[in-house]
Design an enzyme around this catalytic site. Sequence first.
Site, PDB file in Angstrom:
ATOM      1  N   HIS A  72       7.895  -7.868 -14.810  1.00  0.00           N
ATOM      2  CA  HIS A  72       7.022  -8.737 -15.606  1.00  0.00           C
ATOM      3  C   HIS A  72       7.152  -8.429 -17.092  1.00  0.00           C
ATOM      4  CE1 HIS A  72       4.076  -9.970 -12.184  1.00  0.00           C
ATOM      5  NE2 HIS A  72       5.328 -10.018 -11.818  1.00  0.00           N
ATOM      6  N   TYR A 202      -5.768 -11.525 -15.914  1.00  0.00           N
ATOM      7  CA  TYR A 202      -7.027 -10.779 -16.019  1.00  0.00           C
ATOM      8  C   TYR A 202      -8.075 -11.755 -16.550  1.00  0.00           C
ATOM      9  CZ  TYR A 202      -4.522  -6.285 -15.630  1.00  0.00           C
ATOM     10  OH  TYR A 202      -3.776  -5.229 -15.192  1.00  0.00           O
ATOM     11  N   PRO A 294      -9.195   1.017 -12.252  1.00  0.00           N
ATOM     12  CA  PRO A 294      -7.859   0.432 -12.111  1.00  0.00           C
ATOM     13  C   PRO A 294      -7.513  -0.676 -13.110  1.00  0.00           C
ATOM     14  CG  PRO A 294      -9.274  -0.254 -10.290  1.00  0.00           C
ATOM     15  CD  PRO A 294     -10.053   0.737 -11.084  1.00  0.00           C
ATOM     16  N   LYS A 298      -3.285   2.501 -14.442  1.00  0.00           N
ATOM     17  CA  LYS A 298      -2.711   3.746 -14.965  1.00  0.00           C
ATOM     18  C   LYS A 298      -2.645   4.913 -13.968  1.00  0.00           C
ATOM     19  CE  LYS A 298      -1.582   2.617 -19.088  1.00  0.00           C
ATOM     20  NZ  LYS A 298      -0.565   1.698 -18.607  1.00  0.00           N
ATOM     21  N   TYR A 386      -0.315  -0.724 -22.245  1.00  0.00           N
ATOM     22  CA  TYR A 386      -0.154  -1.271 -20.897  1.00  0.00           C
ATOM     23  C   TYR A 386       1.221  -0.916 -20.316  1.00  0.00           C
ATOM     24  CZ  TYR A 386      -0.994  -4.514 -17.040  1.00  0.00           C
ATOM     25  OH  TYR A 386      -1.196  -5.058 -15.792  1.00  0.00           O
TER      26      TYR A 386
HETATM   27  P1  RFL Z   1      -3.373  10.242  -3.831  1.00  0.00           P
HETATM   28  O1  RFL Z   1      -2.546   9.034  -3.774  1.00  0.00           O
HETATM   29  O2  RFL Z   1      -4.802  10.165  -3.510  1.00  0.00           O
HETATM   30  O3  RFL Z   1      -2.672  11.294  -2.861  1.00  0.00           O
HETATM   31  C1  RFL Z   1      -3.305  12.483  -2.467  1.00  0.00           C
HETATM   32  C2  RFL Z   1      -2.757  12.882  -1.109  1.00  0.00           C
HETATM   33  O4  RFL Z   1      -3.354  14.113  -0.701  1.00  0.00           O
HETATM   34  C3  RFL Z   1      -3.777  14.002   0.643  1.00  0.00           C
HETATM   35  N1  RFL Z   1      -4.867  14.980   0.849  1.00  0.00           N
HETATM   36  C4  RFL Z   1      -4.681  16.195   1.401  1.00  0.00           C
HETATM   37  N2  RFL Z   1      -3.572  16.787   1.885  1.00  0.00           N
HETATM   38  C5  RFL Z   1      -3.717  18.026   2.383  1.00  0.00           C
HETATM   39  N3  RFL Z   1      -4.909  18.689   2.434  1.00  0.00           N
HETATM   40  C6  RFL Z   1      -6.030  18.128   1.969  1.00  0.00           C
HETATM   41  N4  RFL Z   1      -7.199  18.778   2.016  1.00  0.00           N
HETATM   42  C7  RFL Z   1      -5.941  16.815   1.405  1.00  0.00           C
HETATM   43  N5  RFL Z   1      -6.837  15.970   0.857  1.00  0.00           N
HETATM   44  C8  RFL Z   1      -6.166  14.863   0.515  1.00  0.00           C
HETATM   45  C9  RFL Z   1      -4.189  12.554   0.809  1.00  0.00           C
HETATM   46  O5  RFL Z   1      -4.169  12.142   2.164  1.00  0.00           O
HETATM   47  C10 RFL Z   1      -3.110  11.858  -0.038  1.00  0.00           C
HETATM   48  O6  RFL Z   1      -1.969  11.546   0.742  1.00  0.00           O
HETATM   49  O7  RFL Z   1      -3.265  10.962  -5.254  1.00  0.00           O
HETATM   50  P2  RFL Z   1      -2.048  11.011  -6.326  1.00  0.00           P
HETATM   51  O8  RFL Z   1      -0.782  11.454  -5.656  1.00  0.00           O
HETATM   52  O9  RFL Z   1      -2.571  11.778  -7.457  1.00  0.00           O
HETATM   53  O10 RFL Z   1      -1.811   9.484  -6.740  1.00  0.00           O
HETATM   54  C11 RFL Z   1      -2.810   8.776  -7.427  1.00  0.00           C
HETATM   55  C12 RFL Z   1      -2.710   7.289  -7.106  1.00  0.00           C
HETATM   56  O11 RFL Z   1      -2.730   7.117  -5.696  1.00  0.00           O
HETATM   57  C13 RFL Z   1      -3.841   6.484  -7.755  1.00  0.00           C
HETATM   58  O12 RFL Z   1      -4.083   6.953  -9.047  1.00  0.00           O
HETATM   59  C14 RFL Z   1      -3.519   4.984  -7.824  1.00  0.00           C
HETATM   60  O13 RFL Z   1      -3.552   4.392  -6.548  1.00  0.00           O
HETATM   61  C15 RFL Z   1      -4.519   4.249  -8.756  1.00  0.00           C
HETATM   62  N6  RFL Z   1      -4.299   2.791  -8.808  1.00  0.00           N
HETATM   63  C16 RFL Z   1      -3.322   2.255  -9.601  1.00  0.00           C
HETATM   64  N7  RFL Z   1      -2.509   3.053 -10.318  1.00  0.00           N
HETATM   65  C17 RFL Z   1      -1.485   2.510 -11.029  1.00  0.00           C
HETATM   66  O14 RFL Z   1      -0.764   3.263 -11.707  1.00  0.00           O
HETATM   67  N8  RFL Z   1      -1.229   1.159 -11.023  1.00  0.00           N
HETATM   68  C18 RFL Z   1      -2.001   0.292 -10.310  1.00  0.00           C
HETATM   69  O15 RFL Z   1      -1.716  -0.907 -10.267  1.00  0.00           O
HETATM   70  C19 RFL Z   1      -3.118   0.820  -9.596  1.00  0.00           C
HETATM   71  N9  RFL Z   1      -3.905   0.004  -8.886  1.00  0.00           N
HETATM   72  C20 RFL Z   1      -5.126   1.937  -8.058  1.00  0.00           C
HETATM   73  C21 RFL Z   1      -4.903   0.530  -8.124  1.00  0.00           C
HETATM   74  C22 RFL Z   1      -6.149   2.429  -7.245  1.00  0.00           C
HETATM   75  C23 RFL Z   1      -6.957   1.550  -6.538  1.00  0.00           C
HETATM   76  N10 RFL Z   1      -7.967   2.097  -5.723  1.00  0.00           N
HETATM   77  C24 RFL Z   1      -7.904   1.989  -4.316  1.00  0.00           C
HETATM   78  C25 RFL Z   1      -8.859   3.044  -6.287  1.00  0.00           C
HETATM   79  C26 RFL Z   1      -5.710  -0.345  -7.424  1.00  0.00           C
HETATM   80  C27 RFL Z   1      -6.760   0.152  -6.651  1.00  0.00           C
HETATM   81  C28 RFL Z   1      -7.654  -0.828  -5.952  1.00  0.00           C
HETATM   82  C1  PHB Z   2      -2.222  -4.264  -8.457  1.00  0.00           C
HETATM   83  O1  PHB Z   2      -1.201  -5.004  -8.421  1.00  0.00           O
HETATM   84  O2  PHB Z   2      -2.731  -3.790  -7.430  1.00  0.00           O
HETATM   85  C2  PHB Z   2      -2.873  -3.994  -9.763  1.00  0.00           C
HETATM   86  C3  PHB Z   2      -2.300  -4.503 -10.919  1.00  0.00           C
HETATM   87  C4  PHB Z   2      -2.920  -4.286 -12.140  1.00  0.00           C
HETATM   88  C5  PHB Z   2      -4.107  -3.582 -12.192  1.00  0.00           C
HETATM   89  C6  PHB Z   2      -4.658  -3.052 -11.034  1.00  0.00           C
HETATM   90  C7  PHB Z   2      -4.045  -3.268  -9.812  1.00  0.00           C
HETATM   91  O3  PHB Z   2      -4.722  -3.410 -13.385  1.00  0.00           O
END
Ligand code: RFL
Ligand code: PHB
Length: 392
Positions: A72, A202, A294, A298, A386
């Site tokens: 994008h 957005y 989110p 980031k 961004y």
């Molecule tokens: P994670 O992904 O939570 O992974 C942690 C792992 O540790 C495991 N775990 C354990 N393992 C062993 N022993 C224990 N006691 C444990 N406790 C937990 C878990 O099962 C898991 O596998 O953390 P990490 O690696 O730091 O990654 C972070 C990202 O997952 C998170 O920041 C993103 O998903 C946030 N996020 C977004 N980030 C972006 O950069 N771009 C996006 O578009 C974006 N969209 C989002 C998002 C998060 C969202 N939610 C669900 C909050 C959209 C949403 C809706």
């Molecule tokens: C996504 O594609 O899940 C997404 C994209 C942008 C955001 C958050 C989530 O700001």
Amino acid sequence: MRTQIGIVGAGPAGLVLAHLLHLQGIESIVVESRSRKYIEERVRAGLLEQGTVDLLIATGVGERLKRECLTHHGIELRFNRRGHRIDFNDLTGGKTVTIYAQQEVIKDLVGARLEAGLPIIFEAEDVSVHDFDSGKNPSIRFRAAGQSEEIHCDYIAGCDGFHGICRPSIPAGVLTEFDREYPFGWLGILAQAPPSSDELVYTYSERGFALLTMRTRQISRLYLQVPFDEDINAWPDERIWNELRMRTAADGNWKLNEGNIFQKNIASMRSYVVEPMQYGKMFLAGDAAHIVPPTGAKGLNLAVADVRIMSKAFAEFYAIGKTQLLESYSATCLRRVWKAQRFSWWMTSMLHRFDTDNVFDQRRQIAELDYVTSSRAAMTTLAENYVGLPWD
Ligand code: RFL
Ligand code: PHB
């Protein structure tokens, strides 16, 4: 068992770290509490910064990403029934962002690691971390397949997310927490519907925020601002489509594509940072150390940025025995983390409706959106944050 780096958590932080360490000849074992299937199917992020994509490709785990991703060159901000494009290409000298689902990144990393014969221990129970004060020999204990196990290592990487055990295992009084909760969450859906727009939209509306994003050319990912304690059962499919239609309504020939909803969940929103991101021989990365709402996309990108710095620090230690980069790990990460916190908070504040706001605040939000979409200086600020701030 014995290894150089014991990694707790097989999310983006843990798996990218393990991969970067392997490329530098450093051994690690990844301990994950969930099953392989669970982590490969967990629906979360979708938007990757240019730097994250470049790193995955440069380190040999970007082949499928290159084939399947959507690149994008801008986003749309929509308010008062009109869309305004922020052109990243023009404003950032050609930088882009990429849509490729987090669980696909996870599949690629797990696949590469297992194919290389390197260890990930899935479904580890009662994981605990020990003896990580300076001068001691750290270990990770857990139960797997009914057996008690212990991994002895030089260092522990706490990559176990916000609800993990690493951060809470650091002695009381060491860490300072910085925190902000928001009075709303995001209801997210995946729908069998081609994206209504080529780029992310957005939307600020009187009814609250909505975000139109996507996973593929056939699958839309859509989000709605909802109260923080909302019950998902209060949102049958028809109500979701109705609300999305109203919030994204625009003049001209705009139409929201609809289709079968096959995944639905509500995520809470929070800004959180812990300082420092290290103690003795344990280093925290990703959501274990900080989370962002989110709106700025980031979280995953910050997790990758952290472990890139961590892997360089371990590489220096194993190559020449120096701990300089390890000692400055937290300070190096936090400079970038706080900038991403600021950006995520700002995007969230500008685009959501807050119950406590009065009409003055709403006029101010519109003025801010108007400014951000009409001043080249303001658009450039949004665009450069961004697509991702520089790593070094
Ligand atoms: P994670 O992904 O939570 O992974 C942690 C792992 O540790 C495991 N775990 C354990 N393992 C062993 N022993 C224990 N006691 C444990 N406790 C937990 C878990 O099962 C898991 O596998 O953390 P990490 O690696 O730091 O990654 C972070 C990202 O997952 C998170 O920041 C993103 O998903 C946030 N996020 C977004 N980030 C972006 O950069 N771009 C996006 O578009 C974006 N969209 C989002 C998002 C998060 C969202 N939610 C669900 C909050 C959209 C949403 C809706
Ligand atoms: C996504 O594609 O899940 C997404 C994209 C942008 C955001 C958050 C989530 O700001």
